[in-house]
Design a protein around this motif. Sequence first.
Motif, PDB file in Angstrom:
ATOM      1  N   HIS A 146     -13.237  -0.982   0.350  1.00  0.00           N
ATOM      2  CA  HIS A 146     -12.039  -1.545  -0.278  1.00  0.00           C
ATOM      3  C   HIS A 146     -11.878  -1.014  -1.698  1.00  0.00           C
ATOM      4  O   HIS A 146     -12.821  -1.037  -2.487  1.00  0.00           O
ATOM      5  N   GLU A 190     -11.375   2.089  -2.544  1.00  0.00           N
ATOM      6  CA  GLU A 190     -11.877   3.438  -2.717  1.00  0.00           C
ATOM      7  C   GLU A 190     -10.939   4.477  -2.098  1.00  0.00           C
ATOM      8  O   GLU A 190     -11.374   5.539  -1.677  1.00  0.00           O
ATOM      9  N   ASN A 191      -9.659   4.197  -2.012  1.00  0.00           N
ATOM     10  CA  ASN A 191      -8.677   5.153  -1.494  1.00  0.00           C
ATOM     11  C   ASN A 191      -8.558   6.351  -2.427  1.00  0.00           C
ATOM     12  O   ASN A 191      -8.682   6.216  -3.657  1.00  0.00           O
ATOM     13  N   LYS A 218      -6.164  10.152  -3.020  1.00  0.00           N
ATOM     14  CA  LYS A 218      -4.895  10.789  -2.683  1.00  0.00           C
ATOM     15  C   LYS A 218      -5.121  12.124  -1.974  1.00  0.00           C
ATOM     16  O   LYS A 218      -6.023  12.881  -2.333  1.00  0.00           O
ATOM     17  N   ASN A 269      -2.304   7.867   0.082  1.00  0.00           N
ATOM     18  CA  ASN A 269      -3.587   7.211  -0.184  1.00  0.00           C
ATOM     19  C   ASN A 269      -4.324   6.984   1.130  1.00  0.00           C
ATOM     20  O   ASN A 269      -3.838   6.272   2.006  1.00  0.00           O
ATOM     21  N   VAL A 270      -5.486   7.606   1.256  1.00  0.00           N
ATOM     22  CA  VAL A 270      -6.277   7.484   2.482  1.00  0.00           C
ATOM     23  C   VAL A 270      -7.739   7.315   2.103  1.00  0.00           C
ATOM     24  O   VAL A 270      -8.135   7.470   0.951  1.00  0.00           O
ATOM     25  N   LYS A 271      -8.560   6.970   3.104  1.00  0.00           N
ATOM     26  CA  LYS A 271     -10.000   6.856   2.902  1.00  0.00           C
ATOM     27  C   LYS A 271     -10.642   8.237   2.903  1.00  0.00           C
ATOM     28  O   LYS A 271     -10.109   9.193   3.466  1.00  0.00           O
ATOM     29  N   THR A 272     -11.778   8.335   2.262  1.00  0.00           N
ATOM     30  CA  THR A 272     -12.545   9.581   2.356  1.00  0.00           C
ATOM     31  C   THR A 272     -12.997   9.777   3.798  1.00  0.00           C
ATOM     32  O   THR A 272     -13.090   8.823   4.572  1.00  0.00           O
ATOM     33  N   ARG A 313     -11.278  11.124   5.994  1.00  0.00           N
ATOM     34  CA  ARG A 313     -10.104  11.093   6.866  1.00  0.00           C
ATOM     35  C   ARG A 313      -9.815  12.514   7.363  1.00  0.00           C
ATOM     36  O   ARG A 313     -10.013  13.497   6.645  1.00  0.00           O
TER      37      ARG A 313
END
Length: 252
Positions: free
Chosen positions: A41, A43-44, A46, A94-97, A99
């Motif tokens: 949570h 930790e998004n 770009k 904005n995505v998670k690492t 991805r």
Amino acid sequence: MSKFFQYLRTQTFRNNLITAIIVIALFVFTVFFVLRSYTRHGENIKVPELTNMSLKEAINTLESNGFRYQIDSVYQTDATPGTIIDQDPGPGSNVKTNRTIYITMITMTPPFVNFPEVREMTYLEARAMIGNYELKIADTIYIPDIARDVVLDVKYGGEKLLAGQEIPKGSSVSLVLGNGMGDSEVLVPDLSGLTLDEATFSIRGSSLTLGSVNYMGYITDSLSATVVSQTPIPDSTKKVSIGTPINIALSN
């Protein structure tokens, strides 16, 4: 029922209630903490801009930011091979690492297409057909022919190109077209030994005209007299313009 209400007033019930509240609170806190840690949570990151990068640059950028990737390729005329033209998710998302980022690049090698049949088509028809196959017209060459702006031949790389032959998509071809006038120059026919009627027929058949007609010596029968000389004289290496008059001399 009265015993139940009496139980609710006992210290034992209060202790059990407090214990249950504490257990539930600890359970909710634990679940929240675990989920927060599992989903990372806050930790998004770009997604970087990848379009117009080379494939090598795009891969280095993705790997350095902790992304995975999948590559697809397409062909586009006049586009630089090996460059990125599209990505999903788009830049700035904005995505998670870790991805997976889907990228589309211009293929390094254009696909081949079977050249269509365009001979006997008009120039406009052939141009539309060639464009539909994502090919280009490099040049148009006009040669004498009565069919005006009609495709007589196609060349690719200086060689004759046949219908169905494979060439790379995006290639340029040259069209050979008729100028609508036919040959502007023709060879002079050899009229020696022909009668006047035969010579006239041969001259007109060569798109030339009959010039002066002279008779040499004593003529006993003009109909049987044959050509003994002509100007211009026949020459297999020299042509004259259409309509040039041919002067003849006849004798028995």
